[in-house]
Design an enzyme around this catalytic site. Sequence first.
Site, PDB file in Angstrom:
ATOM      1  N   ASP A 184       2.684   2.914  -0.955  1.00 10.86           N
ATOM      2  CA  ASP A 184       3.524   1.990  -1.719  1.00 10.86           C
ATOM      3  C   ASP A 184       4.893   1.902  -1.062  1.00 10.86           C
ATOM      4  O   ASP A 184       5.364   2.847  -0.423  1.00 10.86           O
ATOM      5  CB  ASP A 184       3.639   2.418  -3.177  1.00 10.86           C
ATOM      6  CG  ASP A 184       4.264   3.789  -3.373  1.00 10.86           C
ATOM      7  OD1 ASP A 184       3.920   4.716  -2.615  1.00 10.86           O
ATOM      8  OD2 ASP A 184       5.101   3.956  -4.289  1.00 10.86           O
ATOM      9  N   ASP A 226       9.471   3.901   5.786  1.00 14.15           N
ATOM     10  CA  ASP A 226       9.064   4.604   4.563  1.00 14.15           C
ATOM     11  C   ASP A 226       7.834   3.948   3.960  1.00 14.15           C
ATOM     12  O   ASP A 226       7.935   3.084   3.101  1.00 14.15           O
ATOM     13  CB  ASP A 226      10.229   4.590   3.574  1.00 14.15           C
ATOM     14  CG  ASP A 226       9.999   5.443   2.356  1.00 14.15           C
ATOM     15  OD1 ASP A 226       9.075   6.265   2.381  1.00 14.15           O
ATOM     16  OD2 ASP A 226      10.756   5.288   1.378  1.00 14.15           O
ATOM     17  N   HIS A 256       2.091   8.190   1.548  1.00  9.32           N
ATOM     18  CA  HIS A 256       2.003   7.174   0.498  1.00  9.32           C
ATOM     19  C   HIS A 256       2.040   5.784   1.120  1.00  9.32           C
ATOM     20  O   HIS A 256       2.652   5.579   2.173  1.00  9.32           O
ATOM     21  CB  HIS A 256       3.116   7.330  -0.545  1.00  9.32           C
ATOM     22  CG  HIS A 256       4.495   7.042  -0.053  1.00  9.32           C
ATOM     23  ND1 HIS A 256       5.041   5.767  -0.037  1.00  9.32           N
ATOM     24  CD2 HIS A 256       5.466   7.846   0.432  1.00  9.32           C
ATOM     25  CE1 HIS A 256       6.275   5.816   0.429  1.00  9.32           C
ATOM     26  NE2 HIS A 256       6.556   7.059   0.735  1.00  9.32           N
ATOM     27  N   GLU A 316       4.456   6.949  -4.942  1.00  5.62           N
ATOM     28  CA  GLU A 316       5.485   7.899  -4.533  1.00  5.62           C
ATOM     29  C   GLU A 316       6.879   7.376  -4.825  1.00  5.62           C
ATOM     30  O   GLU A 316       7.779   8.151  -5.185  1.00  5.62           O
ATOM     31  CB  GLU A 316       5.348   8.212  -3.037  1.00  5.62           C
ATOM     32  CG  GLU A 316       6.265   9.325  -2.534  1.00  5.62           C
ATOM     33  CD  GLU A 316       7.658   8.872  -2.125  1.00  5.62           C
ATOM     34  OE1 GLU A 316       8.539   9.736  -1.959  1.00  5.62           O
ATOM     35  OE2 GLU A 316       7.876   7.641  -1.988  1.00  5.62           O
ATOM     36  N   GLU A 317       7.073   6.076  -4.655  1.00  6.03           N
ATOM     37  CA  GLU A 317       8.417   5.508  -4.754  1.00  6.03           C
ATOM     38  C   GLU A 317       9.005   5.609  -6.159  1.00  6.03           C
ATOM     39  O   GLU A 317      10.203   5.400  -6.343  1.00  6.03           O
ATOM     40  CB  GLU A 317       8.412   4.046  -4.295  1.00  6.03           C
ATOM     41  CG  GLU A 317       8.140   3.855  -2.803  1.00  6.03           C
ATOM     42  CD  GLU A 317       9.273   4.359  -1.920  1.00  6.03           C
ATOM     43  OE1 GLU A 317      10.282   4.854  -2.461  1.00  6.03           O
ATOM     44  OE2 GLU A 317       9.144   4.271  -0.693  1.00  6.03           O
ATOM     45  N   GLU A 346       6.276  11.558   6.241  1.00  5.60           N
ATOM     46  CA  GLU A 346       7.504  10.850   5.890  1.00  5.60           C
ATOM     47  C   GLU A 346       8.406  10.746   7.138  1.00  5.60           C
ATOM     48  O   GLU A 346       8.283  11.546   8.074  1.00  5.60           O
ATOM     49  CB  GLU A 346       8.260  11.608   4.789  1.00  5.60           C
ATOM     50  CG  GLU A 346       7.651  11.503   3.410  1.00  5.60           C
ATOM     51  CD  GLU A 346       8.080  10.243   2.665  1.00  5.60           C
ATOM     52  OE1 GLU A 346       8.735   9.380   3.274  1.00  5.60           O
ATOM     53  OE2 GLU A 346       7.751  10.141   1.464  1.00  5.60           O
TER      54      GLU A 346
END
Length: 440
Positions: free
Chosen positions: A113, A142, A111, A176-177, A200
């Site tokens: 974001d 992240d 991801h 995702e967040e 990740e």
Amino acid sequence: MNQEQQIMQWIDDHNDEIISFLQQLIQIPSVNPWFFDEPGPSKEKDVQEFIADKLTKLGADIELWEPVADDLKQYEGMAGYYPGRDFQGRPNLAATFGAGEEGKSLLLFGHIDVVKAGSKWTVDPFGAEIIDGKLYGRGTVDMKGGVAAMIMAVAAILRSGAKLKGPVIVGTVVDEETGGMGALDFIHHGYRADGCILTEPTSLTIAPLCRGILWGKIKVQGRSGHIEMPQADWQDGGAVDAIKKARLILEQFDHLNADWAVRKTHPYLSIPCQVHVAQFNAGEYPTSFANEAEIVFNAQYLPSERDDKLMGGHVKKELEDFIYNIAKSDPWLSQNLPEIEWLVDADCAETDVEHHFVQTCVQSLHSIGLEGKIEGLGFHTDMGWPVNVGIPTVNFGPGDPSLAHHSDEFTPVNEVIDAVKMIAKTIIDWCGTEAVEVQN
């Protein structure tokens, strides 16, 4: 020098290019708009277009699209679906290399974001500075470090003179967040593979599982009254301190966590599932008892606890019953029941550690001189939907996950390089490669 050695040598010779690419990703502040203090355009599209340009130059077939919330209504009540999400200017990206090749396929997934920068940074959160071998910035851990690593692993193979025998799909998604709707849309869009590395942060360990996460809000009612004056019994109209009533729940959480510490464990997780209070909001002004109190909490659950919709319904019911039983023990709360509002249910998943794909990833780490440790992740990742549709998936990437969302978030530069090597090695062993002329 054999082909694998040439690929690894390319990575060693292009460390600066790899890290520069990551720095450019960090410098685009692709904050998920859920975290905006005021409405405004997201920079997620800018990152996706930057990545698309990079992958196009490597020869990928590119698809860039905005999720359509109405198209996902069939997943209502299931993992990753949240009504009312707006994806205008927030596209997903899929880049396919080696389409039609007969070897095993691999999805490299991540991801783009990030959470908002927050406070107390000592460096520019989007400056991407390197200090003492550490790259600082929001998203370095992240998870733009992992996104950069997976993209540069593909670049290393293609630019060192190799051709893929099996397809590689690079997938980068939004949202995702705040629960994973971008990943749901990516799978809904039809992308599949024989294996998936979700990059990740794992401190370069292989993580074939992640926990589910529940965000909830408990509203506890009170009755305001002058805090400096004697009060009648509540049954006679006297004040009731919502903070004092909320403390009953907070105290019982300690007992619940002691129970969960025994019951809700996993051999690949270092800590058990717990209920953590993240926010407490109460009161209106200093001269009045609190009319209402809100407890915002985070609770985790295991893949084995998923309900028939692959979410945390069983754990929600457990917590609702827990709150109800507390309320029954108190005269005021029994007649003014606390309300639970569920904010997020971020799903979880697990891949058998004995699966051939997991073991291939472990051997890839061994081959570059690292331990190949297997360890689960205590937080949510987007691995749920790939696993749900039958794709064996591991989490693997650079950076210490405990530093995600921190002020002065950083990833060691050498971990990014090692991640590129591990992912490249997995592509070699899983998909297969053969020699061709070097691309410019």
